[in-house]
Write a protein that holds these residues in place. Structure first.
Motif, short mmCIF file in Angstrom:
data_model
loop_
_atom_site.label_atom_id
_atom_site.label_comp_id
_atom_site.label_asym_id
_atom_site.label_seq_id
_atom_site.Cartn_x
_atom_site.Cartn_y
_atom_site.Cartn_z
N ALA A 252 4.40 7.68 -9.10
CA ALA A 252 3.83 6.78 -8.09
C ALA A 252 3.01 7.57 -7.07
CB ALA A 252 4.94 6.01 -7.40
N ARG A 253 3.52 8.73 -6.66
CA ARG A 253 2.79 9.56 -5.71
C ARG A 253 1.53 10.14 -6.36
NH1 ARG A 253 0.68 10.37 -0.97
NH2 ARG A 253 0.76 12.51 -0.18
N ALA A 254 1.62 10.50 -7.62
CA ALA A 254 0.46 11.01 -8.35
C ALA A 254 -0.66 9.97 -8.38
CB ALA A 254 0.85 11.42 -9.76
N LEU A 255 -0.28 8.71 -8.51
CA LEU A 255 -1.26 7.63 -8.50
C LEU A 255 -1.92 7.53 -7.12
CD1 LEU A 255 -2.41 5.28 -10.23
CD2 LEU A 255 -0.60 3.84 -9.27
N GLU A 256 -1.13 7.65 -6.08
CA GLU A 256 -1.68 7.62 -4.71
C GLU A 256 -2.64 8.78 -4.46
OE1 GLU A 256 1.69 7.80 -2.18
OE2 GLU A 256 2.27 5.70 -2.46
N LEU A 257 -2.31 9.94 -5.00
CA LEU A 257 -3.12 11.13 -4.78
C LEU A 257 -4.41 11.14 -5.59
CD1 LEU A 257 -0.31 13.87 -4.86
CD2 LEU A 257 -1.60 13.13 -2.84
N GLY A 258 -4.49 10.32 -6.61
CA GLY A 258 -5.64 10.34 -7.51
C GLY A 258 -5.45 11.25 -8.69
N LEU A 259 -4.29 11.86 -8.81
CA LEU A 259 -4.00 12.72 -9.96
C LEU A 259 -3.85 11.88 -11.22
CD1 LEU A 259 -3.18 15.38 -11.31
CD2 LEU A 259 -0.87 15.05 -10.39
#
Length: 263
Positions: free
Chosen positions: A171-178
């Motif tokens: 979920a955090r990777a999605l927020e970061l654009g990763l």
């Protein structure tokens, strides 16, 4: 043909499965060399339209193999430099492929594994995927992967994670654009098929030119030279057989000649 990889083909799609599940697809000399060779071969194969990178077993890739790291600790600077160049070369070969590339990430994508996910054009992550630039925990830095991770998440976020080595959830990777997409494990391949289907609609030469365009334009000031470059790129492509076919197909209300299904 390969000891550490399994290559599966389905129509115009080639999937590179990293196949060292007992060590979570961790990098060693063999995997680096074979992944470089596989990317080079698939990029040159005109029958391949899309390349998917995935991992067998519980993880996408847990980064560097511990035995490889132990040997590196006892090696000379020159020997380490040769190893580092091979790793950097492999990542560049993946990142500069002319075809669309997708990282299918499940489980751990740590260190070099996060580098692989960042080097691919598109990153699809399962909800249980975990990313990290964990190198500082071993007294080193995420040097070879840094150009691709910075491109994915930017310098500001990299400043945090390169130093903290915190685990990054899907979920955090999605927020970061990763990660571009996150899907439940049982929906991961369905989402992958959706992305592949969309990619197979595009002209292969225009997709390669799009990737080259991004590299040329990103982070450059909008000046006369850039505007002229972009004008020349589109003017050149308009005169190609692929562009003529694409326009004709649109006007005739039919699929373009290059359109293929996965099967």
């Amino acid at each position: 043909m390969y000891e550490t990889l399994e290559i599966l083909r389905d129509g115009g799609v080639a999937t590179i499965w990293m196949n060292r599940p007992d060590v979570h697809n961790a990098f060693n000399e063999a995997l680096i060399a074979e992944l470089t060779a596989a990317c080079t071969a698939l990029d040159a194969d005109e029958s391949v339209r899309v390349v998917v990178l995935a991992g067998r077993g519980k993880s996408f890739s847990a980064g560097a193999d511990l035995n490889w790291m132990r040997r590196a600790a006892d090696a000379s600077v020159e020997e380490n430099l040769q190893d580092a160049r091979k790793l950097a070369g492999m990542l560049r070969t993946l990142a500069e492929m002319g075809k669309p590339t997708i990282a299918r990430v499940h489980g751990a994508a740590l260190g070099g594994g996060m580098g692989l996910a960042s080097a691919c054009d598109i990153c699809l992550a399962g909800t249980g995927a975990v990313f990290a630039t964990s190198e500082v925990k071993f007294g080193i830095i995420p040097s070879a992967i840094s150009p691709y991770v910075l491109r994915a998440i930017g310098a500001r976020q990299a400043t945090r994670y390169f130093q903290s080595a915190e685990r990054i959830s899907a979920a955090r990777a999605l927020e970061l654009g990763l990660a571009h997409e996150v899907a439940a494990p049982d929906a991961l391949d369905t989402k992958l098929a959706e992305i592949v289907t969309a990619l197979l609609q595009g002209g292969p030469k225009s997709q390669a030119a799009s990737k080259d365009l991004i590299r040329a334009v990103a982070d450059r000031p909008i000046d006369d030279a850039l505007v002229e470059d972009t004008a020349r790129r589109i003017a050149t492509l308009r005169a190609t057989p692929e562009a003529r076919e694409g326009l004709a197909a649109f006007l005739d209300k039919r699929p373009a000649a290059w359109v293929r299904t996965k099967q």
